[in-house]
Structures are given as C-alpha cells and as structure tokens.
Design an enzyme around this catalytic site. Structure first.
Site, PDB file in Angstrom:
ATOM      1  N   LYS A  80      42.570  34.358  38.184  1.00  0.00           N
ATOM      2  CA  LYS A  80      43.812  34.200  38.941  1.00  0.00           C
ATOM      3  C   LYS A  80      45.028  34.237  38.023  1.00  0.00           C
ATOM      4  O   LYS A  80      46.147  34.396  38.473  1.00  0.00           O
ATOM      5  CB  LYS A  80      43.809  32.841  39.662  1.00  0.00           C
ATOM      6  CG  LYS A  80      42.638  32.619  40.576  1.00  0.00           C
ATOM      7  CD  LYS A  80      42.649  31.125  41.051  1.00  0.00           C
ATOM      8  CE  LYS A  80      41.357  30.797  41.766  1.00  0.00           C
ATOM      9  NZ  LYS A  80      41.254  29.333  42.007  1.00  0.00           N
ATOM     10  N   GLU A  93      45.939  41.060  31.754  1.00  0.00           N
ATOM     11  CA  GLU A  93      45.380  39.737  31.451  1.00  0.00           C
ATOM     12  C   GLU A  93      46.500  38.781  31.068  1.00  0.00           C
ATOM     13  O   GLU A  93      47.516  39.194  30.501  1.00  0.00           O
ATOM     14  CB  GLU A  93      44.353  39.892  30.310  1.00  0.00           C
ATOM     15  CG  GLU A  93      43.777  38.618  29.748  1.00  0.00           C
ATOM     16  CD  GLU A  93      42.858  37.859  30.697  1.00  0.00           C
ATOM     17  OE1 GLU A  93      43.294  37.558  31.829  1.00  0.00           O
ATOM     18  OE2 GLU A  93      41.727  37.541  30.308  1.00  0.00           O
ATOM     19  N   ASP A  94      46.310  37.509  31.371  1.00  0.00           N
ATOM     20  CA  ASP A  94      47.355  36.539  31.039  1.00  0.00           C
ATOM     21  C   ASP A  94      47.375  36.205  29.549  1.00  0.00           C
ATOM     22  O   ASP A  94      48.430  36.185  28.928  1.00  0.00           O
ATOM     23  CB  ASP A  94      47.227  35.271  31.894  1.00  0.00           C
ATOM     24  CG  ASP A  94      45.823  34.669  31.879  1.00  0.00           C
ATOM     25  OD1 ASP A  94      44.927  35.224  31.204  1.00  0.00           O
ATOM     26  OD2 ASP A  94      45.615  33.643  32.553  1.00  0.00           O
ATOM     27  N   ASP A 142      42.169  35.093  24.013  1.00  0.00           N
ATOM     28  CA  ASP A 142      41.770  34.002  23.137  1.00  0.00           C
ATOM     29  C   ASP A 142      40.671  34.542  22.202  1.00  0.00           C
ATOM     30  O   ASP A 142      40.973  35.188  21.206  1.00  0.00           O
ATOM     31  CB  ASP A 142      41.293  32.857  24.049  1.00  0.00           C
ATOM     32  CG  ASP A 142      41.117  31.554  23.332  1.00  0.00           C
ATOM     33  OD1 ASP A 142      42.120  30.993  22.877  1.00  0.00           O
ATOM     34  OD2 ASP A 142      39.974  31.091  23.214  1.00  0.00           O
ATOM     35  N   LYS A 177      46.497  35.185  21.262  1.00  0.00           N
ATOM     36  CA  LYS A 177      46.301  34.210  20.179  1.00  0.00           C
ATOM     37  C   LYS A 177      45.356  34.841  19.165  1.00  0.00           C
ATOM     38  O   LYS A 177      44.153  34.576  19.183  1.00  0.00           O
ATOM     39  CB  LYS A 177      45.651  32.931  20.722  1.00  0.00           C
ATOM     40  CG  LYS A 177      46.414  32.211  21.806  1.00  0.00           C
ATOM     41  CD  LYS A 177      45.616  30.965  22.214  1.00  0.00           C
ATOM     42  CE  LYS A 177      46.098  30.399  23.521  1.00  0.00           C
ATOM     43  NZ  LYS A 177      45.229  29.319  24.010  1.00  0.00           N
ATOM     44  N   PHE A 192      47.036  25.453  23.599  1.00  0.00           N
ATOM     45  CA  PHE A 192      46.683  25.698  24.998  1.00  0.00           C
ATOM     46  C   PHE A 192      47.957  25.632  25.842  1.00  0.00           C
ATOM     47  O   PHE A 192      48.669  24.633  25.827  1.00  0.00           O
ATOM     48  CB  PHE A 192      45.651  24.677  25.497  1.00  0.00           C
ATOM     49  CG  PHE A 192      45.065  25.098  26.812  1.00  0.00           C
ATOM     50  CD1 PHE A 192      43.966  25.944  26.861  1.00  0.00           C
ATOM     51  CD2 PHE A 192      45.640  24.672  28.002  1.00  0.00           C
ATOM     52  CE1 PHE A 192      43.440  26.355  28.081  1.00  0.00           C
ATOM     53  CE2 PHE A 192      45.116  25.082  29.227  1.00  0.00           C
ATOM     54  CZ  PHE A 192      44.023  25.925  29.270  1.00  0.00           C
ATOM     55  N   ASP A 234      46.699  28.323  33.970  1.00  0.00           N
ATOM     56  CA  ASP A 234      46.399  26.994  34.494  1.00  0.00           C
ATOM     57  C   ASP A 234      45.771  26.078  33.469  1.00  0.00           C
ATOM     58  O   ASP A 234      45.209  26.527  32.464  1.00  0.00           O
ATOM     59  CB  ASP A 234      45.413  27.112  35.660  1.00  0.00           C
ATOM     60  CG  ASP A 234      44.010  27.499  35.196  1.00  0.00           C
ATOM     61  OD1 ASP A 234      43.893  28.526  34.485  1.00  0.00           O
ATOM     62  OD2 ASP A 234      43.050  26.771  35.510  1.00  0.00           O
ATOM     63  N   ARG A 245      50.032  26.496  37.458  1.00  0.00           N
ATOM     64  CA  ARG A 245      50.260  27.942  37.516  1.00  0.00           C
ATOM     65  C   ARG A 245      51.674  28.288  37.974  1.00  0.00           C
ATOM     66  O   ARG A 245      52.200  29.353  37.670  1.00  0.00           O
ATOM     67  CB  ARG A 245      49.270  28.604  38.494  1.00  0.00           C
ATOM     68  CG  ARG A 245      47.821  28.546  38.073  1.00  0.00           C
ATOM     69  CD  ARG A 245      46.982  29.458  38.964  1.00  0.00           C
ATOM     70  NE  ARG A 245      45.558  29.190  38.891  1.00  0.00           N
ATOM     71  CZ  ARG A 245      44.736  29.668  37.950  1.00  0.00           C
ATOM     72  NH1 ARG A 245      45.205  30.437  36.999  1.00  0.00           N
ATOM     73  NH2 ARG A 245      43.451  29.373  37.968  1.00  0.00           N
TER      74      ARG A 245
HETATM   75  P1  IMP Z   1      38.894  34.939  26.007  1.00  0.00           P
HETATM   76  O1  IMP Z   1      38.381  33.829  25.128  1.00  0.00           O
HETATM   77  O2  IMP Z   1      39.752  35.897  25.239  1.00  0.00           O
HETATM   78  O3  IMP Z   1      37.750  35.627  26.701  1.00  0.00           O
HETATM   79  O4  IMP Z   1      39.790  34.277  27.115  1.00  0.00           O
HETATM   80  C1  IMP Z   1      39.187  33.641  28.200  1.00  0.00           C
HETATM   81  C2  IMP Z   1      40.164  33.245  29.256  1.00  0.00           C
HETATM   82  O5  IMP Z   1      40.762  32.043  28.841  1.00  0.00           O
HETATM   83  C3  IMP Z   1      41.281  34.223  29.568  1.00  0.00           C
HETATM   84  O6  IMP Z   1      41.012  34.876  30.780  1.00  0.00           O
HETATM   85  C4  IMP Z   1      42.503  33.352  29.706  1.00  0.00           C
HETATM   86  O7  IMP Z   1      42.957  33.381  31.036  1.00  0.00           O
HETATM   87  C5  IMP Z   1      42.038  31.964  29.375  1.00  0.00           C
HETATM   88  N1  IMP Z   1      42.935  31.333  28.402  1.00  0.00           N
HETATM   89  C6  IMP Z   1      42.980  31.555  27.078  1.00  0.00           C
HETATM   90  N2  IMP Z   1      43.921  30.800  26.493  1.00  0.00           N
HETATM   91  C7  IMP Z   1      44.491  30.075  27.491  1.00  0.00           C
HETATM   92  C8  IMP Z   1      45.558  29.101  27.513  1.00  0.00           C
HETATM   93  O8  IMP Z   1      46.172  28.734  26.503  1.00  0.00           O
HETATM   94  N3  IMP Z   1      45.862  28.578  28.742  1.00  0.00           N
HETATM   95  C9  IMP Z   1      45.222  28.950  29.883  1.00  0.00           C
HETATM   96  N4  IMP Z   1      44.225  29.852  29.892  1.00  0.00           N
HETATM   97  C10 IMP Z   1      43.866  30.408  28.705  1.00  0.00           C
HETATM   98 MG    MG Z   2      41.993  33.151  32.870  1.00  0.00          MG
END
Ligand code: IMP
Ligand code: MG
Length: 180
Positions: free
Chosen positions: A44, A100-101, A104, A132, A153, A160, A166
């Site tokens: 979302k 993507e938002d 990470d 990041k 974070f 969220d 959000r």
């Molecule tokens: P990934 O580790 O790159 O696969 O990220 C996994 C998910 O974690 C992503 O879809 C983001 O939406 C979420 N995410 C990563 N960092 C943050 C944050 O600081 N706040 C909220 N959601 C996060």
């Molecule tokens: Mg997410």
C-alpha cells in the site's frame, strides 16, 4: 489524539517531496515519450507517491496495482510472495515502471523486477521515492530515486508503521517510544 505529538523530526517536508516528484516526473516523461508506460504501484505504501507522480507526467500512462512481500536471508534474493498480481494480457506491449515507496534490503524490488521480466513485459524498470543504500543485502540499483536517506525508519506520504501514519503529508521519524 494528535498524531503530530508522536513525531520526532520531519526528514523531508511536503515542499521538498513535491520538488522530488516534479524532478522524477520530468525525467520519466522524457525517457518514456516513445514507450507504452504502465506504472505498477506497489500497495500500500506507494499509493500516494504513484498518484502524485502520475499527475505530473506529461506523457500518456496507465496504472495497475500489485501487493507483494519478500522473505530471505543473507545475500540470496529470497522468495517473493505475490498477494495481488497483474491481471492483463497486454504485458508484452507494456513498458513497466515499478513504483516503490522505499528500498531497504533490495529484496522486494529485486524479486519483483525479476518476476515481471519473467512475464514477458517489453521492459521493466524501477522507481523509488526513497532509498537506504546502506541497508542493501542484495545487489540492486533502482533506475529512478527521489532521495537517498540514512538508515532510519520513516513514515508518512504512504509509508506506515504498523499500518498507521500513512496520511502524514511529509516523511518523518517517530519518537522512539512509538516503536515497539
Ligand atoms: P526491502 O527490504 O527493500 O525489500 O523493503 C521491504 C519493504 O519495506 C518495502 O516495500 C518498503 O515499503 C518497506 N520499508 C522499508 N523501509 C521502510 C521505512 O523506513 N518505513 C516504512 N516502510 C519501509
Ligand atoms: Mg511497503
């Protein structure tokens, strides 16, 4: 209760976000002028970003939605779980831009890019509002990034913490006592 009481600091203001999205939209409008752009909004967290970005594009675009999560450990890409998939039969003519938002570890976008390439889309690229890079666990580089941020974070503008925050119009870090 006023949610603003829970905010430690604002990392990116609404004005800066608007500027970031303007810049991304200008680049994408240029790069996709001769393509058949389908934005794939990852639910979302990317809903607000996708809507704001779409409005600023000067080229035609379509939008669709997916919901995914990824699991993994170490430097292996891990397993992508698709909770909501694309239901269309025209992907072979579409240039996909995954929206993507925040990146990470890189597992979600890395896994989803591979998944959509496997579906025969004409092209697959990625656009993240936030990145990041210090958190990366697999090798993954997005094609478009709004802003790199430190390892904190963040919430707001669609992102969220446990489904809350959000609706904040900026990107913020919560007070330590709000995370449990
Ligand atoms: P990934 O580790 O790159 O696969 O990220 C996994 C998910 O974690 C992503 O879809 C983001 O939406 C979420 N995410 C990563 N960092 C943050 C944050 O600081 N706040 C909220 N959601 C996060
Ligand atoms: Mg997410």
């Amino acid at each position: 209760m006023d949610y603003r009481d829970n905010i430690e600091k604002v990392l990116i203001t609404a004005e800066e976000l608007a500027q970031m999205v303007d810049n991304l939209a200008a680049q994408i409008s240029r790069d996709y002028a001769d393509k058949d752009l389908l934005l794939v909004c990852i639910l979302k967290g990317s809903m607000i970003f996708t809507g704001e970005l779409m409005q600023r594009l000067t080229i035609p675009s379509q939008v669709d939605f997916m919901k995914v999560s990824s699991y993994g450990s170490g430097t292996t890409a891990g397993v992508l779980k698709v909770h909501l998939d694309l239901k269309r039969d025209d992907l072979d003519s579409k240039d996909i831009l995954i929206i993507e938002d925040c990146i990470d570890t890189g597992r979600t976008l890395g896994g989803l890019s591979r998944y959509l390439k496997g579906k025969g889309c004409r092209s697959v690229k990625t656009c993240a509002l936030l990145d990041k890079p210090s958190r990366r666990e697999i090798t993954f580089a997005p094609d478009y990034v709004g802003k790199e941020i430190p390892n904190e974070f963040v919430v707001g503008y669609g992102l969220d913490y446990d489904e809350d925050y959000r609706s904040l119009p900026y990107i913020a870090v919560l007070k330590p006592e709000c995370y449990n």
